[in-house]
Design a protein around this motif. Sequence first.
Motif, PDB file in Angstrom:
ATOM      1  N   VAL A   1      25.596  26.728 117.813  1.00  0.00           N
ATOM      2  CA  VAL A   1      26.585  27.029 116.608  1.00  0.00           C
ATOM      3  C   VAL A   1      26.376  25.874 115.634  1.00  0.00           C
ATOM      4  N   GLU A   2      26.368  24.530 116.266  1.00  0.00           N
ATOM      5  CA  GLU A   2      26.159  23.431 114.998  1.00  0.00           C
ATOM      6  C   GLU A   2      24.933  23.579 114.549  1.00  0.00           C
ATOM      7  N   LYS A   3      23.897  24.301 115.017  1.00  0.00           N
ATOM      8  CA  LYS A   3      22.427  24.514 114.618  1.00  0.00           C
ATOM      9  C   LYS A   3      22.581  25.405 113.326  1.00  0.00           C
ATOM     10  N   VAL A   4      23.453  26.221 113.447  1.00  0.00           N
ATOM     11  CA  VAL A   4      23.440  27.137 112.495  1.00  0.00           C
ATOM     12  C   VAL A   4      24.184  26.775 111.283  1.00  0.00           C
ATOM     13  N   ILE A   5      25.111  26.107 111.671  1.00  0.00           N
ATOM     14  CA  ILE A   5      26.137  25.380 110.532  1.00  0.00           C
ATOM     15  C   ILE A   5      25.408  24.412 109.755  1.00  0.00           C
ATOM     16  N   TYR A   6      24.498  23.539 110.218  1.00  0.00           N
ATOM     17  CA  TYR A   6      23.721  22.485 109.655  1.00  0.00           C
ATOM     18  C   TYR A   6      22.440  23.321 108.738  1.00  0.00           C
ATOM     19  N   GLU A   7      21.955  24.465 109.341  1.00  0.00           N
ATOM     20  CA  GLU A   7      21.041  25.300 108.600  1.00  0.00           C
ATOM     21  C   GLU A   7      21.500  25.804 107.503  1.00  0.00           C
TER      22      GLU A   7
ATOM     23  N   ILE B   1      24.047  24.657 105.747  1.00  0.00           N
ATOM     24  CA  ILE B   1      24.253  23.592 104.736  1.00  0.00           C
ATOM     25  C   ILE B   1      23.047  23.085 104.055  1.00  0.00           C
ATOM     26  N   GLU B   2      22.071  23.219 104.991  1.00  0.00           N
ATOM     27  CA  GLU B   2      20.636  22.806 104.284  1.00  0.00           C
ATOM     28  C   GLU B   2      20.081  23.654 103.103  1.00  0.00           C
ATOM     29  N   ARG B   3      20.632  24.975 103.493  1.00  0.00           N
ATOM     30  CA  ARG B   3      20.023  26.168 102.476  1.00  0.00           C
ATOM     31  C   ARG B   3      20.921  25.752 101.114  1.00  0.00           C
ATOM     32  N   LEU B   4      22.256  25.159 101.190  1.00  0.00           N
ATOM     33  CA  LEU B   4      22.832  24.848  99.986  1.00  0.00           C
ATOM     34  C   LEU B   4      22.343  23.701  99.279  1.00  0.00           C
ATOM     35  N   LYS B   5      21.651  22.836  99.998  1.00  0.00           N
ATOM     36  CA  LYS B   5      21.145  21.630  99.373  1.00  0.00           C
ATOM     37  C   LYS B   5      19.604  22.232  98.577  1.00  0.00           C
ATOM     38  N   LYS B   6      18.997  22.856  99.238  1.00  0.00           N
ATOM     39  CA  LYS B   6      17.625  23.249  98.550  1.00  0.00           C
ATOM     40  C   LYS B   6      17.578  24.527  97.543  1.00  0.00           C
TER      41      LYS B   6
END
Length: 455
Positions: free
Chosen positions: A348-354, A356-361
């Motif tokens: 679940v953490e992995k999906v959350i951080y993925e 968030i990374e999409r929002l950054k890129k």
Amino acid sequence: MRRASMFLAPLFVCALAILVTQAQTARKINVDYKETTLKNGLRVITVEDHSAPVIAISVNYNVGSRDERKGRTGFAHLFEHMMFQGSENIGKSEQMVMVLNNGGTMNGTTSEDRTVYFEALPSNQLDLLLFLEADRMRSLAITKENLDNQRNAVQEERRSGLDNQPYGKSREIQQALIYDNFAYKHSVIGSMEDLNAASVEDVAEFFKTYYAPNNAVLALVGYFDTKDALAKIAKSFESIPRQPNPPSVDMTEPEQTSERRTSVDDILARAPRVDVAFKAVPGNTTDFYALQVLSATLQGGQSSRLYQKLVKEREMTTNVGGFMDEKRGLGAFYVFATLRPNATTADVEKVIYEEIERLKKEPIADWELQKAKNNTRRSIISGLQSSLSRAITLSQYAVYYNDPGLINTRLDKVSAVTKDDVQRVANKYLRDANRTVVITMPKAKAKGTTAASGQ
């Protein structure tokens, strides 16, 4: 926080319709307020509105749990309870009876940044409204009996609202992990030990320091004549002595340089939960509004990215949500998710951080930006639908930001957020080294034990 009383006064439906129309056309809100300051320093904000025969008052004191010292946590909230225990001319709990018997509502709440008391009554009860608030500002009944009674009430509130609630301890632990400065590091409810240590002398000193007219904002909204109302306010409040200004609070918070993480075993939890927080910014700043829009995109409702990914597509969690916390000092950006039996916290953490990374890129889509702004607009406008909500909002913006006019400009600040702003704040604040993670795991109850007593 006191249990909410029945809301018997009518809401200003007409006012809401006007505000909605303004938001949909000129994108403007116009609450026509007047401001004055009495000789003793009490700041007074009035809004004359003849839409309905109702009046509402909010007395907002510039004191919250951030003003507490070590060894006296929970004191601001304890004192909120004390304010309903009577004063020189009003008996114990009599204020509530008088308000309810006259068709009104009343309550009070405490946060890290302020303590507010409010009432709404039919417009022919203005004199009663002012008398009740002025009497307890002038002459609160501070006795050992009242203190012991309310100390027990607050301790029971802690047991029922935190100690004996699933994930309650996790929230308190996360707050202590996020912040280094004591002002925000401890919970509003405080600890049992500190509540037990409070003395009558502590209460009397707290009252003198923080419950002074020069440390408060009074907002009055509703059906009255402004000139007449101001004369009555001056007559009721101006004789209350001014006190030395309270000490200022150090709100500096050092930059976080690495991830903070802990796990909590919870015998009340029925499923694992992931709580993630990122240190962010104070409220009413450019980046705060951008983070609000980001939060709506990431986790606001069933069309949000995390809900679609974690709940709908992968069926890893039963829910997901979060918010950008608004504080006078440094607020935090929160994400939380409760897991299904087939999921792991790491996944679940992995999906959350993925996400968030999409929002950054990648910039968010036009429809996501518009949805987020629409949701925020709806929240702002619905928060102004009644005389009471407008009184509370005006007094809070005056205490928080020294700007009651924010009630008219906040919508513009949200509308000004761009896709570039959202991408910028995602990169600036949602960093690995800036996050605090709490993993809560269900724990089997030991044979013969009961839920936490809070002692």
